[in-house]
Design an enzyme around this catalytic site. Structure first.
Site, PDB file in Angstrom:
ATOM      1  CB  CYS A   1      19.769 -77.360 -43.347  1.00 26.54           C
ATOM      2  SG  CYS A   1      18.270 -76.918 -44.271  1.00 26.54           S
TER       3      CYS A   1
ATOM      4  CB  CYS B   1      28.164 -79.145 -54.999  1.00 26.41           C
ATOM      5  SG  CYS B   1      26.727 -79.350 -53.921  1.00 26.41           S
TER       6      CYS B   1
ATOM      7  CD  GLU C   1      31.458 -82.179 -45.613  1.00 27.89           C
ATOM      8  OE1 GLU C   1      32.404 -82.855 -45.183  1.00 27.89           O
ATOM      9  OE2 GLU C   1      30.386 -82.684 -45.989  1.00 27.89           O
TER      10      GLU C   1
ATOM     11  CB  CYS D   1      14.895 -83.213 -45.462  1.00 29.86           C
ATOM     12  SG  CYS D   1      14.303 -81.671 -46.183  1.00 29.86           S
TER      13      CYS D   1
ATOM     14  CB  CYS E   1      22.175 -85.497 -53.270  1.00 28.93           C
ATOM     15  SG  CYS E   1      22.413 -84.909 -54.907  1.00 28.93           S
TER      16      CYS E   1
END
Ligand code: SAH
Ligand code: SF4
Length: 372
Positions: free
Chosen positions: A115, A108, A95, A119, A365
């Site tokens: 990833c 962005c 994305e 997190c 985010c």
């Protein structure tokens, strides 16, 4: 044809010149090709009429030009954000987000498919790691956004067919000035310092003054806190803005949110940040996702103030965006303002609260992910 054709978007201008030299072709053709790629934003060799046929034939045989096809494009209701799901040559998808606020256009971009950092509150982390992106796949995202912007009419058209669009967004999209890609933030999917070499090659290509020219201060890289990467950035004095995702000011609290903190503990991270600021003279942005009841109290604000004492710093507060795999809720009411006041009044620490945009299309985010 070589086993893996060279991806044209992966080459710096100098590498392109060397490739042409190896082929015995004039540097004039290399310069022309570069202009087609980054000034005209051409998406195929067929739209490069000024390249002689023999040059195009060679390119067709030994290189590839891979604009990333759009699998899906979604506009936020307020008209400020457009999110693209882009297909990669191997079928993976990423994305990329076009943001039009704070008066300028920002892309962005993603640095990895998924990833590895895990997190807990991040949709990309929740999907796990698939692979690094190549420099060309990172550059192609920025080129894609620049291409989207080129036709001013497209923006005006977006404004006219988005019923709930706000007046502010409507005027931002009015075709009075040519919208141009002004900024790139490496804050999409992935951890950029986990893919250091590819990201830095992409940054060199994006910065090229004869190309997209995203020079001084136009590129921001956000890291979860990969200490060796931060030290390498410092040693290499890369001309970037650096943002470090902190989220907590004690090792135990941070490790509960950011598993990578176990590998790169908070004291080592802060020492690396100090080195970075000393060696580059640059201030670091420290990102802090505000989660109600977890890290949004005045006591937490004091802890970050103490932690960053003496460092050139600005704190970017990001109210938590919802993701499927995490039950926390964003800070409500006055908590963010009180947090900011403590930072300002007690520590003279500047802070901003990041504008919440694109949440309705999961483009905020930590909301970027691709269904498996
Ligand atoms: N991997 C890099 C860059 C991508 S994430 C990093 O972690 O810094 C960009 C920013 O979004 C980071 O500060 C990250 O902590 C934050 N973020 C992740 N998930 C979020 C969420 N659900 N809500 C708000 N911010 C989030
Ligand atoms: Fe990876 Fe950044 Fe998400 Fe953490 S916040 S999982 S480092 S993309």
């Amino acid at each position: 044809m070589p086993a893996t054709p060279t991806d044209l978007y992966s080459l710096t201008r100098e590498e392109l010149r060397l490739l042409f030299a190896r082929w015995g072709l004039s540097p004039v053709h290399a310069a022309r090709l570069w202009n087609y790629l980054y000034l005209e934003l051409a998406d195929s060799l067929d739209t490069m009429p000024e390249l002689p046929a023999k040059v195009r034939d060679r390119l067709a045989a030994e290189t590839r030009l891979t604009p990333l096809p759009i699998a899906l494009a979604t506009d936020s209701a307020d008209g400020f954000t457009r999110k693209f799901l882009l297909s990669l040559p191997d079928g993976e998808r990423i994305e990329t987000v076009l943001m039009r606020f704070t008066g300028r256009v920002t892309a962005c971009v993603s640095s990895q498919v998924g990833c590895a950092m895990g997190c807990v509150f991040c949709a990309t982390g929740q999907m796990g790691y698939t692979r690094h992106l190549t420099p060309g796949e990172i550059v192609a995202q920025a080129v894609h956004v620049a291409r989207q912007l080129r036709t001013v009419g497209q923006l005006a058209e977006l404004a006219s067919r988005t019923p709930a669009i706000t007046e502010a967004a409507r005027s931002a999209t009015r075709p009075t000035t040519q919208p141009r890609l002004r900024n790139v933030v490496l804050m999409g999917m992935g951890e950029p310092l986990h893919n250091y070499d590819a990201v830095m090659t992409a940054v060199d290509i994006l910065r090229d003054p004869n190309g997209l020219a995203l020079g001084a201060g136009r590129i921001t890289l956000s890291t979860v806190g990969v200490v060796p990467g931060i030290l390498r950035l410092a040693a290499e004095k890369r001309p970037l803005h650096l943002a470090v995702s902190l989220h907590a000011a004690t090792q135990a609290e941070r490790a509960a949110l950011v598993p990578a903190a176990k590998k790169w503990p908070l004291d080592e991270l802060i020492a690396a940040c100090r080195t970075y600021s000393e060696q580059t003279g640059r201030r670091i942005f420290y990102e802090w996702t505000l989660i109600e009841g977890k890290n949004d109290s005045p006591t937490h604000a004091r802890a970050i103030g103490e932690l960053l004492r003496g460092l050139p710093a600005q704190v970017n507060l990001i109210p938590l965006n919802p993701t499927a795999g995490y039950g926390g809720v964003p800070t409500r009411g006055e908590a963010a303002k009180i947090f900011q006041r403590v930072l300002r009044d007690e520590f003279a620490l500047p802070s901003t609260v990041r504008q919440r945009r694109g949440i309705d299309i999961a483009a905020g985010c930590g909301q970027l992910a691709v269904a498996g």
